[in-house]
Design an enzyme around this catalytic site. Structure first.
Site, PDB file in Angstrom:
ATOM      1  N   THR A 131      -7.072 -26.165  37.344  1.00 49.09           N
ATOM      2  CA  THR A 131      -7.033 -25.544  36.018  1.00 49.09           C
ATOM      3  C   THR A 131      -5.677 -25.704  35.350  1.00 49.09           C
ATOM      4  O   THR A 131      -4.642 -25.707  36.002  1.00 49.09           O
ATOM      5  CB  THR A 131      -7.402 -24.029  36.120  1.00 49.09           C
ATOM      6  OG1 THR A 131      -8.623 -23.912  36.819  1.00 49.09           O
ATOM      7  CG2 THR A 131      -7.538 -23.373  34.772  1.00 49.09           C
ATOM      8  N   THR A 156     -10.511 -26.915  32.727  1.00 52.23           N
ATOM      9  CA  THR A 156     -10.497 -27.122  34.183  1.00 52.23           C
ATOM     10  C   THR A 156     -11.604 -28.041  34.665  1.00 52.23           C
ATOM     11  O   THR A 156     -12.599 -28.262  33.966  1.00 52.23           O
ATOM     12  CB  THR A 156     -10.653 -25.744  34.888  1.00 52.23           C
ATOM     13  OG1 THR A 156     -10.386 -25.886  36.272  1.00 52.23           O
ATOM     14  CG2 THR A 156     -12.040 -25.169  34.711  1.00 52.23           C
ATOM     15  N   ASN A 203     -12.451 -27.047  37.769  1.00 52.74           N
ATOM     16  CA  ASN A 203     -12.534 -26.022  38.813  1.00 52.74           C
ATOM     17  C   ASN A 203     -11.450 -26.292  39.852  1.00 52.74           C
ATOM     18  O   ASN A 203     -10.288 -26.132  39.546  1.00 52.74           O
ATOM     19  CB  ASN A 203     -13.920 -25.893  39.434  1.00 52.74           C
ATOM     20  CG  ASN A 203     -13.995 -24.632  40.297  1.00 52.74           C
ATOM     21  OD1 ASN A 203     -13.193 -23.719  40.114  1.00 52.74           O
ATOM     22  ND2 ASN A 203     -14.906 -24.571  41.244  1.00 52.74           N
ATOM     23  N   SER A 233     -16.281 -17.238  34.741  1.00 44.68           N
ATOM     24  CA  SER A 233     -14.933 -17.813  34.848  1.00 44.68           C
ATOM     25  C   SER A 233     -13.875 -16.714  34.858  1.00 44.68           C
ATOM     26  O   SER A 233     -14.135 -15.575  34.456  1.00 44.68           O
ATOM     27  CB  SER A 233     -14.704 -18.725  33.637  1.00 44.68           C
ATOM     28  OG  SER A 233     -13.374 -19.174  33.603  1.00 44.68           O
ATOM     29  N   SER A 234     -12.689 -17.078  35.307  1.00 48.34           N
ATOM     30  CA  SER A 234     -11.539 -16.164  35.201  1.00 48.34           C
ATOM     31  C   SER A 234     -10.533 -16.661  34.163  1.00 48.34           C
ATOM     32  O   SER A 234      -9.493 -16.026  33.957  1.00 48.34           O
ATOM     33  CB  SER A 234     -10.825 -16.060  36.548  1.00 48.34           C
ATOM     34  OG  SER A 234     -11.689 -15.602  37.534  1.00 48.34           O
ATOM     35  N   GLY A 251      -5.059 -21.003  38.210  1.00 43.66           N
ATOM     36  CA  GLY A 251      -5.034 -20.183  39.418  1.00 43.66           C
ATOM     37  C   GLY A 251      -6.324 -19.490  39.791  1.00 43.66           C
ATOM     38  O   GLY A 251      -6.277 -18.500  40.520  1.00 43.66           O
ATOM     39  N   GLY A 252      -7.476 -19.967  39.308  1.00 44.75           N
ATOM     40  CA  GLY A 252      -8.744 -19.356  39.721  1.00 44.75           C
ATOM     41  C   GLY A 252      -8.733 -17.863  39.455  1.00 44.75           C
ATOM     42  O   GLY A 252      -8.335 -17.406  38.376  1.00 44.75           O
TER      43      GLY A 252
HETATM   44  N1  GLY Z   1     -12.951 -22.503  37.706  1.00 45.54           N
HETATM   45  C1  GLY Z   1     -11.994 -21.497  37.525  1.00 45.54           C
HETATM   46  C2  GLY Z   1     -12.390 -20.525  36.471  1.00 45.54           C
HETATM   47  O1  GLY Z   1     -13.187 -20.869  35.610  1.00 45.54           O
HETATM   48  O2  GLY Z   1     -11.940 -19.425  36.486  1.00 45.54           O
END
Ligand code: GLY
Length: 549
Positions: A363, A381, A383, A434-435, A455-456
């Site tokens: 990301t 991203t 992912n 998503s985050s 950073g997920g």
């Molecule tokens: N793939 C990370 C997010 O969308 O939060």
């Protein structure tokens, strides 16, 4: 950027726009110096924030292939200074039409390891190309061909690898050994070295097609055909119909009020905006003057707040088109007061011991403000780093592994250790939760902080702490950037931190497991002494900010 580059870019951009700068200065911050140079050059030549963002997004797909992308998706927050209005563009991946709830489970109902991450089934229908065209169509001012041109040039002529980038390619060698075109692009005998020139001929051709034929070529033309053919031959689900029917959504952002600030961020299918506003609402009930930054009391308070927000994320959040999430309640002041009372009476959420947490390079975020005061805060991203690691045959385009962001088995953690519920189960055409949290904070109706992170699941807490550092602790971006961040996400019950002092570690370890690791990577802009200043996170060696005056 050398002189020759500047001339080429100026010619490519060729817009006659020579608007008189209003009161603002302009800033571009991205994780790669070449993308920042391109974005800044667009602004200098009269382009607006959207023009600059589109050029940056295409450029990052070339110079930062771990996360910059054409084969992924993301979110853009755009503030239009003339209308004083903020828009949220959702170009997130969607599950293919033939996706099913149990597609990553074996007959016994167990998760088939790796299938949602490293296979053709791992990809959602990509949104970036359509997303950039939509943003440009709505708000851009320079012909889009000119905004794609710099990316084509770098893909064709190559760019010089930094030590960081060369090492990164080598680190992910195993991921690229998958029988797809990625082997010949991202693996080099003897390994890549700093100073190597990295050329991406197929990607250059794909970008040229997009430049000459528009986004249609990706969704119903030659590139669509190539993607679908490769996917159908290798057990993937993405079909011509999926690409043809892909839609970008222009939404209202999710906004809240924190003291004298307005905070706007991304709505569902991102959980980021909801969680950030929820956490700010909760912390408003505590007098932060009584807490010093990163003291034991402050960290314990953050942990409690984070655990409530992440628990709600797990229970209630998913694509709103498919699940009726109680958003209004989650971001209400009343609900925040209730949680604050629980925290004050030391009520704690039940937590469980942890599983491990993916260490990734996934990301990327960029922030831009132009001379007119228009703002782009964009996070996009594949992912995990380099997505599925699969390059669609003959395209040079890396594909995402965003399907892993669904709860592939409700109750079982994904790559970030996040637990999901029914709200985020896999359904045909649905977006995974998503985050990603592109955010704009306003003070006196003027952009005050533009931020976001990689950073997920750590993105949300990284942005939360960046906001608190600047607003509550009056830190400049550089100072905020140097501070240790923490990350706590309810499950697993592990406090991630970036190197707290020994006495804090000893004290916190009495109640939970601690793990040291890098947390997030912000590319932020803030208003400091009447001028916008940028800061590219020191955690990323190749990043760069340019402030134009
Ligand atoms: N793939 C990370 C997010 O969308 O939060």
């Amino acid at each position: 950027m050398n002189f020759c580059w500047k001339i080429i870019l100026a010619l490519l951009i060729f817009s006659s726009c020579s608007k008189d700068p209003k009161s603002n200065n302009a800033v571009v911050v991205t994780r790669h110096h070449l993308a920042t140079d391109i974005g800044a050059e667009i602004l200098k030549n009269g382009g607006n924030a959207i023009d600059s963002a589109v050029a940056v997004a295409f450029a990052l797909a070339v110079v930062n292939p771990s996360a910059g992308n054409l084969g992924g998706g993301g979110f853009m927050l755009y503030y239009d200074a003339d209308d004083e209005k903020t828009f949220a563009l959702d170009y997130r991946e969607r599950a293919p039409q033939n996706a099913t709830e149990k597609m990553f489970l074996n007959k016994e109902g167990d998760v088939i390891e790796g299938l949602s991450l490293n296979s053709y089934l791992a990809s959602g229908v990509p949104g970036t190309v359509k997303g950039m065209f939509k943003a440009h169509n709505l708000f851009g001012s320079i012909p889009i061909e000119n905004l794609i041109a710099p990316a084509i040039k770098i893909a064709k002529d190559g760019f010089t690898l930094s030590n960081f980038q060369a090492t990164n390619f080598n680190k992910y060698k195993k991921k690229f050994l998958n029988g797809s075109d990625s082997e010949s692009i991202f693996i080099k005998e003897g390994g890549f070295k700093e100073g190597d020139i990295f050329i991406q001929a197929d990607l250059a051709k794909s970008l040229e097609l997009i430049q000459s034929r528009g986004q249609k070529v990706f969704y119903e033309g030659k590139l669509a055909d190539k993607i679908v053919e490769d996917f159908s031959q290798n057990g993937g689900l993405i079909s011509s119909e999926d690409l043809l029917n892909y839609k970008v959504y222009l939404k209202d952002p999710i906004c809240g009020i924190y003291k004298e600030y307005d905070v706007c961020s991304m709505p569902l299918p991102s959980s980021g905006g909801i969680a950030i506003i929820q956490m700010l609402n909760i912390i408003e009930n505590f007098d932060l003057k009584n807490y010093s930054h990163n003291s034991l009391e402050y960290i314990e308070l953050l942990i409690k707040i984070m655990s409530f927000a992440y628990a709600d994320r797990s229970k209630y959040l998913g694509d709103q088109e498919f699940f009726d999430a109680p958003v209004e309640n989650l971001i209400s002041k009343k609900y925040a007061e209730k949680i604050s009372k629980k925290i004050k009476s030391s009520e704690e959420l039940k937590v469980e011991p942890g599983i491990y947490f993916y260490e990734g390079d996934q990301t990327t975020h960029f922030s831009i403000i132009d001379y007119e005061g228009n703002v782009v805060s964009n996070t996009y991203t594949l992912n995990t780093a380099y997505g599925s690691g699969i390059v669609a045959k003959g395209t040079g385009i890396l594909m995402n592994n965003e399907m892993d962001d669904f709860s592939i088995k409700p109750g079982t953690p994904n790559v970030y250790g996040l637990i999901g519920s029914e709200a985020n189960k896999i359904e045909s055409k649905k977006s995974p939760l998503s985050s990603m949290s592109p955010t704009i904070v306003f003070k006196d109706s003027k952009p005050f902080l533009i931020t976001g992170s990689q950073g997920g699941s750590m993105i949300i807490n990284t942005v939360f702490q960046e906001i608190l550092n600047t607003i509550e602790f009056n830190m400049e971006l550089s100072e905020s950037n140097e501070k240790s961040r923490i990350h706590y996400q309810w499950k697993p019950s592990v406090l991630f931190h970036e190197g707290l002092n020994k006495s804090l570690i000893d004290e916190l370890s009495k109640n939970m497991k601690l793990m040291e690791r890098k947390i997030g990577e912000t590319q932020s802009i803030s208003l400091e002494n009447g001028k916008y200043q940028g800061w590219s996170d020191y955690r990323r060696p190749d990043g760069k900010k340019i402030e134009l005056h």
